[in-house]
Motif scaffolding. Sequence first.
Motif, PDB file in Angstrom:
ATOM      1  N   GLN A  24      32.289  42.366  50.012  1.00 24.97           N
ATOM      2  CA  GLN A  24      33.253  42.257  51.101  1.00 24.97           C
ATOM      3  C   GLN A  24      32.506  42.233  52.424  1.00 24.97           C
ATOM      4  N   GLY A  25      32.893  41.300  53.303  1.00 20.53           N
ATOM      5  CA  GLY A  25      32.221  41.209  54.594  1.00 20.53           C
ATOM      6  C   GLY A  25      32.117  39.780  55.060  1.00 20.53           C
ATOM      7  N   ALA A  26      31.128  39.510  55.905  1.00 13.35           N
ATOM      8  CA  ALA A  26      31.005  38.206  56.548  1.00 13.35           C
ATOM      9  C   ALA A  26      30.842  37.074  55.538  1.00 13.35           C
ATOM     10  N   ASP A  27      30.115  37.318  54.439  1.00 17.88           N
ATOM     11  CA  ASP A  27      29.870  36.271  53.452  1.00 17.88           C
ATOM     12  C   ASP A  27      30.848  36.313  52.282  1.00 17.88           C
ATOM     13  N   GLY A  28      31.702  37.300  52.257  1.00 17.51           N
ATOM     14  CA  GLY A  28      32.659  37.443  51.173  1.00 17.51           C
ATOM     15  C   GLY A  28      34.074  37.571  51.709  1.00 17.51           C
ATOM     16  N   PRO A  29      35.065  37.690  50.829  1.00 16.74           N
ATOM     17  CA  PRO A  29      36.446  37.826  51.279  1.00 16.74           C
ATOM     18  C   PRO A  29      36.673  39.172  51.956  1.00 16.74           C
ATOM     19  N   ALA A  30      37.507  39.159  52.992  1.00 21.03           N
ATOM     20  CA  ALA A  30      37.840  40.403  53.690  1.00 21.03           C
ATOM     21  C   ALA A  30      38.792  41.264  52.875  1.00 21.03           C
ATOM     22  N   PHE A  31      39.583  40.624  52.027  1.00 23.71           N
ATOM     23  CA  PHE A  31      40.495  41.363  51.163  1.00 23.71           C
ATOM     24  C   PHE A  31      40.822  40.505  49.943  1.00 23.71           C
ATOM     25  N   LEU A  32      41.344  41.145  48.903  1.00 25.68           N
ATOM     26  CA  LEU A  32      41.703  40.482  47.664  1.00 25.68           C
ATOM     27  C   LEU A  32      43.172  40.742  47.360  1.00 25.68           C
ATOM     28  N   GLU A  33      43.788  39.795  46.635  1.00 26.04           N
ATOM     29  CA  GLU A  33      45.191  39.916  46.263  1.00 26.04           C
ATOM     30  C   GLU A  33      45.325  39.776  44.756  1.00 26.04           C
ATOM     31  N   VAL A  34      46.170  40.625  44.161  1.00 26.48           N
ATOM     32  CA  VAL A  34      46.476  40.505  42.739  1.00 26.48           C
ATOM     33  C   VAL A  34      47.980  40.598  42.538  1.00 26.48           C
ATOM     34  N   ALA A  35      48.433  40.058  41.414  1.00 25.24           N
ATOM     35  CA  ALA A  35      49.790  40.312  40.942  1.00 25.24           C
ATOM     36  C   ALA A  35      49.758  41.648  40.221  1.00 25.24           C
ATOM     37  N   PRO A  36      50.492  42.644  40.701  1.00 24.35           N
ATOM     38  CA  PRO A  36      50.384  43.971  40.068  1.00 24.35           C
ATOM     39  C   PRO A  36      50.774  43.962  38.604  1.00 24.35           C
ATOM     40  N   GLU A  37      51.701  43.071  38.203  1.00 24.99           N
ATOM     41  CA  GLU A  37      52.112  42.998  36.803  1.00 24.99           C
ATOM     42  C   GLU A  37      50.935  42.740  35.867  1.00 24.99           C
ATOM     43  N   ASN A  38      49.888  42.087  36.372  1.00 20.48           N
ATOM     44  CA  ASN A  38      48.738  41.744  35.541  1.00 20.48           C
ATOM     45  C   ASN A  38      47.762  42.905  35.370  1.00 20.48           C
ATOM     46  N   TRP A  39      47.958  43.998  36.139  1.00 18.78           N
ATOM     47  CA  TRP A  39      46.974  45.071  36.140  1.00 18.78           C
ATOM     48  C   TRP A  39      47.566  46.474  35.972  1.00 18.78           C
ATOM     49  N   MET A  40      48.840  46.661  36.266  1.00 21.47           N
ATOM     50  CA  MET A  40      49.356  48.022  36.379  1.00 21.47           C
ATOM     51  C   MET A  40      49.473  48.750  35.040  1.00 21.47           C
ATOM     52  N   ARG A  41      49.502  48.056  33.934  1.00 19.52           N
ATOM     53  CA  ARG A  41      49.546  48.724  32.625  1.00 19.52           C
ATOM     54  C   ARG A  41      48.267  48.466  31.829  1.00 19.52           C
ATOM     55  N   MET A  42      47.234  48.045  32.522  1.00 14.68           N
ATOM     56  CA  MET A  42      45.955  47.747  31.893  1.00 14.68           C
ATOM     57  C   MET A  42      45.215  49.045  31.576  1.00 14.68           C
ATOM     58  N   GLY A  43      44.500  49.074  30.457  1.00 15.34           N
ATOM     59  CA  GLY A  43      43.688  50.221  30.100  1.00 15.34           C
ATOM     60  C   GLY A  43      42.273  49.804  29.751  1.00 15.34           C
ATOM     61  N   GLY A  44      41.470  50.763  29.375  1.00 14.47           N
ATOM     62  CA  GLY A  44      40.124  50.493  28.891  1.00 14.47           C
ATOM     63  C   GLY A  44      39.176  49.954  29.946  1.00 14.47           C
ATOM     64  N   ARG A  45      38.289  49.072  29.485  1.00 12.11           N
ATOM     65  CA  ARG A  45      37.217  48.565  30.348  1.00 12.11           C
ATOM     66  C   ARG A  45      37.770  47.837  31.570  1.00 12.11           C
ATOM     67  N   LEU A  46      38.793  46.991  31.370  1.00 13.39           N
ATOM     68  CA  LEU A  46      39.328  46.239  32.500  1.00 13.39           C
ATOM     69  C   LEU A  46      39.932  47.163  33.550  1.00 13.39           C
ATOM     70  N   ALA A  47      40.607  48.210  33.121  1.00 11.87           N
ATOM     71  CA  ALA A  47      41.176  49.164  34.070  1.00 11.87           C
ATOM     72  C   ALA A  47      40.077  49.844  34.873  1.00 11.87           C
ATOM     73  N   ARG A  48      38.986  50.206  34.216  1.00  9.34           N
ATOM     74  CA  ARG A  48      37.868  50.834  34.928  1.00  9.34           C
ATOM     75  C   ARG A  48      37.230  49.864  35.915  1.00  9.34           C
ATOM     76  N   GLN A  49      37.084  48.606  35.500  1.00 10.83           N
ATOM     77  CA  GLN A  49      36.506  47.609  36.404  1.00 10.83           C
ATOM     78  C   GLN A  49      37.399  47.382  37.612  1.00 10.83           C
ATOM     79  N   PHE A  50      38.715  47.350  37.382  1.00  5.54           N
ATOM     80  CA  PHE A  50      39.629  47.149  38.493  1.00  5.54           C
ATOM     81  C   PHE A  50      39.574  48.335  39.454  1.00  5.54           C
ATOM     82  N   LYS A  51      39.519  49.535  38.923  1.00  3.20           N
ATOM     83  CA  LYS A  51      39.418  50.713  39.776  1.00  3.20           C
ATOM     84  C   LYS A  51      38.159  50.654  40.620  1.00  3.20           C
ATOM     85  N   ASP A  52      37.060  50.230  40.030  1.00  2.00           N
ATOM     86  CA  ASP A  52      35.816  50.078  40.792  1.00  2.00           C
ATOM     87  C   ASP A  52      35.993  49.071  41.925  1.00  2.00           C
ATOM     88  N   LEU A  53      36.687  47.968  41.631  1.00  2.00           N
ATOM     89  CA  LEU A  53      36.889  46.942  42.657  1.00  2.00           C
ATOM     90  C   LEU A  53      37.738  47.466  43.813  1.00  2.00           C
TER      91      LEU A  53
END
Length: 287
Positions: A24-53
């Motif tokens: 995030q910054g001058a060379d990257g996006p200032a913010f990201l957008e997701v559809a919450p339906e695609n992530w809000m009931r996610m578990g496991g590795r993907l959920a951890r990766q999303f939390k990191d993001l």
Amino acid sequence: MMTQSLEGAGLGFRRCMLNDLPPQGADGPAFLEVAPENWMRMGGRLARQFKDLTEQYQFVTHGLSLSVGGPEPLDRNFLSDLKQFLDSHNIDTYTEHLSYCSDDGHLYDLMPIPFTQEAVHYVAERIKSVSEQLERRLAVENVSFYAMPAHDMTELEFLLAVLEEADCDLLLDVNNIYVNSVNHRFDAAEFLAAIPGERIRYIHVAGHYDEASDLIVDTHGADVIDPVWALLEQAYRQFGAVPTLLERDFNIPPMAELMEEVHKIQRMQADAPSVPAYQGASNVLRL
């Protein structure tokens, strides 16, 4: 919960981008957008990766299934889960389409609400109710549509009436303005000129598909074209450097190519006049 200030050029995030995002910054996006339906009931590795993001990037959410204009009661269980998701990731911006997508079941499409005074009252009350439950000020998006719904007012009149009666914000999609202007034969610049800048939370820009000379399909599957860039430039002249997000849902090119369009948004914002980008109330309702 503190309201996060949104600014700059953002990118619609898809799972295929997990390993390619620039910082995030001058060379990257200032913010990201997701559809919450695609992530809000996610578990496991993907959920951890999303939390990191969400700890590295600023996120906003753009819903797909609320059906704010639909005939069925609002899904309170979904809204409860959504609030928990937003709170857990410290996301204060939630937007939805000014449309409906359910009628005794999911329609798997975004249908236009009738442009009538009765519908204004109906959808405004539902928007207020959603904002109250989420404890966040909802922003609704002007949508593309192909068959004209029942109406006693224009699309623009309907949009402005909903924003006023619901006292909500706007996710302004300039590509949807352009698509509708071709399909329904109105002046896109005049439509944009009538938008109240103080309601705009942020802007969407995207590509589309030309089915015919008088029929455009809003696909988010191609590069942004010059007339849409021109509308975005007009928006910046009117409203200043409003935060703007590039949508790309399929035919997704390499990240370097996507970032070329994000950087173009950044350059256009840098040339914009100094006009306050967002003058509305706090995103987060204090109840």
